[in-house]
Design an enzyme around this catalytic site. Structure first.
Site, PDB file in Angstrom:
ATOM      1  N   PRO A   9     -31.741  18.375 -31.104  1.00  0.00           N
ATOM      2  CA  PRO A   9     -32.239  19.659 -31.327  1.00  0.00           C
ATOM      3  C   PRO A   9     -31.620  19.920 -32.371  1.00  0.00           C
ATOM      4  O   PRO A   9     -29.973  20.014 -32.179  1.00  0.00           O
ATOM      5  CB  PRO A   9     -32.845  20.267 -30.418  1.00  0.00           C
ATOM      6  CG  PRO A   9     -32.305  19.675 -28.917  1.00  0.00           C
ATOM      7  CD  PRO A   9     -31.747  18.596 -29.478  1.00  0.00           C
ATOM      8  N   ASN A  10     -31.419  20.898 -33.104  1.00  0.00           N
ATOM      9  CA  ASN A  10     -31.272  21.697 -34.186  1.00  0.00           C
ATOM     10  C   ASN A  10     -30.689  20.927 -35.153  1.00  0.00           C
ATOM     11  O   ASN A  10     -29.136  21.655 -36.001  1.00  0.00           O
ATOM     12  CB  ASN A  10     -30.220  22.532 -33.307  1.00  0.00           C
ATOM     13  CG  ASN A  10     -30.940  23.758 -32.953  1.00  0.00           C
ATOM     14  OD1 ASN A  10     -32.157  24.407 -33.393  1.00  0.00           O
ATOM     15  ND2 ASN A  10     -30.775  23.768 -31.455  1.00  0.00           N
ATOM     16  N   ARG A  17     -26.263  25.364 -40.543  1.00  0.00           N
ATOM     17  CA  ARG A  17     -26.149  25.763 -38.836  1.00  0.00           C
ATOM     18  C   ARG A  17     -24.555  26.336 -38.408  1.00  0.00           C
ATOM     19  O   ARG A  17     -23.764  25.068 -38.910  1.00  0.00           O
ATOM     20  CB  ARG A  17     -26.626  25.040 -37.934  1.00  0.00           C
ATOM     21  CG  ARG A  17     -26.242  25.070 -37.083  1.00  0.00           C
ATOM     22  CD  ARG A  17     -26.302  23.883 -35.795  1.00  0.00           C
ATOM     23  NE  ARG A  17     -26.768  24.178 -34.703  1.00  0.00           N
ATOM     24  CZ  ARG A  17     -26.751  23.247 -33.446  1.00  0.00           C
ATOM     25  NH1 ARG A  17     -26.571  21.885 -33.863  1.00  0.00           N
ATOM     26  NH2 ARG A  17     -26.618  23.805 -32.456  1.00  0.00           N
ATOM     27  N   TYR A  22     -19.960  23.436 -37.492  1.00  0.00           N
ATOM     28  CA  TYR A  22     -20.647  21.827 -37.401  1.00  0.00           C
ATOM     29  C   TYR A  22     -19.905  21.137 -39.338  1.00  0.00           C
ATOM     30  O   TYR A  22     -20.465  20.725 -39.395  1.00  0.00           O
ATOM     31  CB  TYR A  22     -21.998  22.172 -37.133  1.00  0.00           C
ATOM     32  CG  TYR A  22     -21.888  22.081 -35.643  1.00  0.00           C
ATOM     33  CD1 TYR A  22     -22.154  21.498 -34.610  1.00  0.00           C
ATOM     34  CD2 TYR A  22     -23.122  23.489 -35.118  1.00  0.00           C
ATOM     35  CE1 TYR A  22     -21.986  22.290 -33.598  1.00  0.00           C
ATOM     36  CE2 TYR A  22     -23.242  23.840 -34.009  1.00  0.00           C
ATOM     37  CZ  TYR A  22     -22.998  23.141 -33.063  1.00  0.00           C
ATOM     38  OH  TYR A  22     -22.902  22.975 -31.725  1.00  0.00           O
ATOM     39  N   ASN A  71     -26.093  11.960 -30.734  1.00  0.00           N
ATOM     40  CA  ASN A  71     -26.172  13.137 -30.703  1.00  0.00           C
ATOM     41  C   ASN A  71     -27.326  13.838 -30.191  1.00  0.00           C
ATOM     42  O   ASN A  71     -28.105  14.256 -30.479  1.00  0.00           O
ATOM     43  CB  ASN A  71     -25.563  13.549 -31.335  1.00  0.00           C
ATOM     44  CG  ASN A  71     -24.840  15.300 -31.562  1.00  0.00           C
ATOM     45  OD1 ASN A  71     -25.116  15.515 -30.433  1.00  0.00           O
ATOM     46  ND2 ASN A  71     -24.554  15.619 -32.683  1.00  0.00           N
ATOM     47  N   ALA A  74     -27.712  20.141 -28.087  1.00  0.00           N
ATOM     48  CA  ALA A  74     -28.060  20.106 -26.081  1.00  0.00           C
ATOM     49  C   ALA A  74     -29.117  20.052 -25.314  1.00  0.00           C
ATOM     50  O   ALA A  74     -28.829  20.158 -23.972  1.00  0.00           O
ATOM     51  CB  ALA A  74     -28.757  22.131 -26.780  1.00  0.00           C
ATOM     52  N   GLU A  95     -22.428   7.805 -27.230  1.00  0.00           N
ATOM     53  CA  GLU A  95     -22.766   9.109 -27.662  1.00  0.00           C
ATOM     54  C   GLU A  95     -22.032  10.263 -28.494  1.00  0.00           C
ATOM     55  O   GLU A  95     -20.844   9.398 -28.478  1.00  0.00           O
ATOM     56  CB  GLU A  95     -22.423   9.914 -25.738  1.00  0.00           C
ATOM     57  CG  GLU A  95     -22.559  11.372 -26.108  1.00  0.00           C
ATOM     58  CD  GLU A  95     -22.502  11.867 -24.577  1.00  0.00           C
ATOM     59  OE1 GLU A  95     -22.493  10.901 -23.074  1.00  0.00           O
ATOM     60  OE2 GLU A  95     -22.440  13.207 -24.049  1.00  0.00           O
ATOM     61  N   HIS A  97     -20.987  13.433 -30.441  1.00  0.00           N
ATOM     62  CA  HIS A  97     -20.625  14.840 -30.772  1.00  0.00           C
ATOM     63  C   HIS A  97     -19.580  15.781 -31.343  1.00  0.00           C
ATOM     64  O   HIS A  97     -18.256  15.316 -31.591  1.00  0.00           O
ATOM     65  CB  HIS A  97     -20.224  15.711 -29.501  1.00  0.00           C
ATOM     66  CG  HIS A  97     -21.328  15.870 -28.552  1.00  0.00           C
ATOM     67  ND1 HIS A  97     -22.879  16.300 -28.189  1.00  0.00           N
ATOM     68  CD2 HIS A  97     -21.259  14.639 -27.203  1.00  0.00           C
ATOM     69  CE1 HIS A  97     -23.237  15.588 -27.182  1.00  0.00           C
ATOM     70  NE2 HIS A  97     -22.171  14.816 -26.553  1.00  0.00           N
ATOM     71  N   ARG A 104     -15.119  24.255 -25.453  1.00  0.00           N
ATOM     72  CA  ARG A 104     -15.961  25.326 -25.651  1.00  0.00           C
ATOM     73  C   ARG A 104     -17.025  25.934 -24.600  1.00  0.00           C
ATOM     74  O   ARG A 104     -15.876  26.188 -23.456  1.00  0.00           O
ATOM     75  CB  ARG A 104     -17.204  24.752 -26.807  1.00  0.00           C
ATOM     76  CG  ARG A 104     -16.735  24.684 -28.117  1.00  0.00           C
ATOM     77  CD  ARG A 104     -18.434  24.162 -28.585  1.00  0.00           C
ATOM     78  NE  ARG A 104     -18.715  24.873 -29.279  1.00  0.00           N
ATOM     79  CZ  ARG A 104     -20.128  24.087 -29.390  1.00  0.00           C
ATOM     80  NH1 ARG A 104     -20.603  23.277 -29.880  1.00  0.00           N
ATOM     81  NH2 ARG A 104     -20.518  25.602 -30.343  1.00  0.00           N
TER      82      ARG A 104
HETATM   83  C1  DQA Z   1     -23.427  19.234 -30.344  1.00  0.00           C
HETATM   84  C2  DQA Z   1     -22.798  20.067 -28.869  1.00  0.00           C
HETATM   85  C3  DQA Z   1     -23.883  20.263 -28.225  1.00  0.00           C
HETATM   86  O1  DQA Z   1     -23.066  21.370 -27.288  1.00  0.00           O
HETATM   87  C4  DQA Z   1     -24.948  21.384 -29.357  1.00  0.00           C
HETATM   88  O2  DQA Z   1     -25.773  22.395 -28.074  1.00  0.00           O
HETATM   89  C5  DQA Z   1     -24.934  20.298 -30.192  1.00  0.00           C
HETATM   90  C6  DQA Z   1     -24.360  19.821 -31.009  1.00  0.00           C
HETATM   91  C7  DQA Z   1     -22.292  18.574 -30.991  1.00  0.00           C
HETATM   92  O3  DQA Z   1     -22.000  17.369 -32.058  1.00  0.00           O
HETATM   93  O4  DQA Z   1     -21.404  19.101 -31.261  1.00  0.00           O
HETATM   94  O5  DQA Z   1     -26.165  21.157 -31.172  1.00  0.00           O
HETATM   95  O6  DQA Z   1     -24.009  17.785 -29.789  1.00  0.00           O
END
Ligand code: DQA
Length: 147
Positions: A9-10, A17, A22, A71, A74, A95, A97, A104
């Protein structure tokens, strides 16, 4: 060799964003960089904001491909189901990020996925995806590993 990149998501909003966290590159643009960097790999990219769609995708590709770079955004911090899916499939999952989640908010420090991951790359920006693909390729080479 087939590798799937799966973004949650996102992450469709990368580029616009929170660029201070990011970066300012879209994932579609970065995906082209990856395709050029790994000409011998069949790379696929899937993004969804829906947990169910992510689960369905892992179930679909996770028994036949050589690796998945995930990835989960959230959902990393909330989804028992994604962790179970990773445990249930046979392809190795790395995994990733983009941000250093450990720098954070506290709720980002726990992952329901990490225990099922072949490895974790955190906080190296988009380069984390490239490093993950390189590792999956190394896992598949016949050459003896340096210990
Ligand atoms: C994320 C870190 C997560 O905490 C966050 O919700 C994201 C992006 C990252 O790539 O740093 O959406 O996965």
């Amino acid at each position: 060799m087939e590798i799937h990149i799966v973004n949650g998501p996102n992450l469709n909003l990368l580029g616009k964003r929170e660029p201070h966290i990011y970066g300012s590159q879209t994932f579609e643009d970065y995906f082209q960089v990856l395709v050029k960097a790994f000409p011998k790999v069949q790379l696929h990219y899937f993004q969804s904001n829906s947990e169910g769609a992510l689960l369905d995708y892992l179930h679909k590709v996770g028994f036949s491909c050589e690796g998945i770079v995930l990835n989960a955004g959230a959902y990393t911090h909330s989804s028992v189901a994604l962790g179970d899916a990773m445990a249930g499939i046979t392809s190795p999952v790395i995994e990733v990020h983009i941000s250093n989640v450990h720098k954070r908010e506290a709720f980002r420090h726990h992952s329901y996925l990490s225990a099922q991951a072949a490895g974790i790359i955190v906080g190296l920006g988009l380069n984390g995806y490239k490093l993950a693909i390189q590792h999956l390729m190394d896992m598949n080479t016949e050459e003896p590993k340096v210990v």
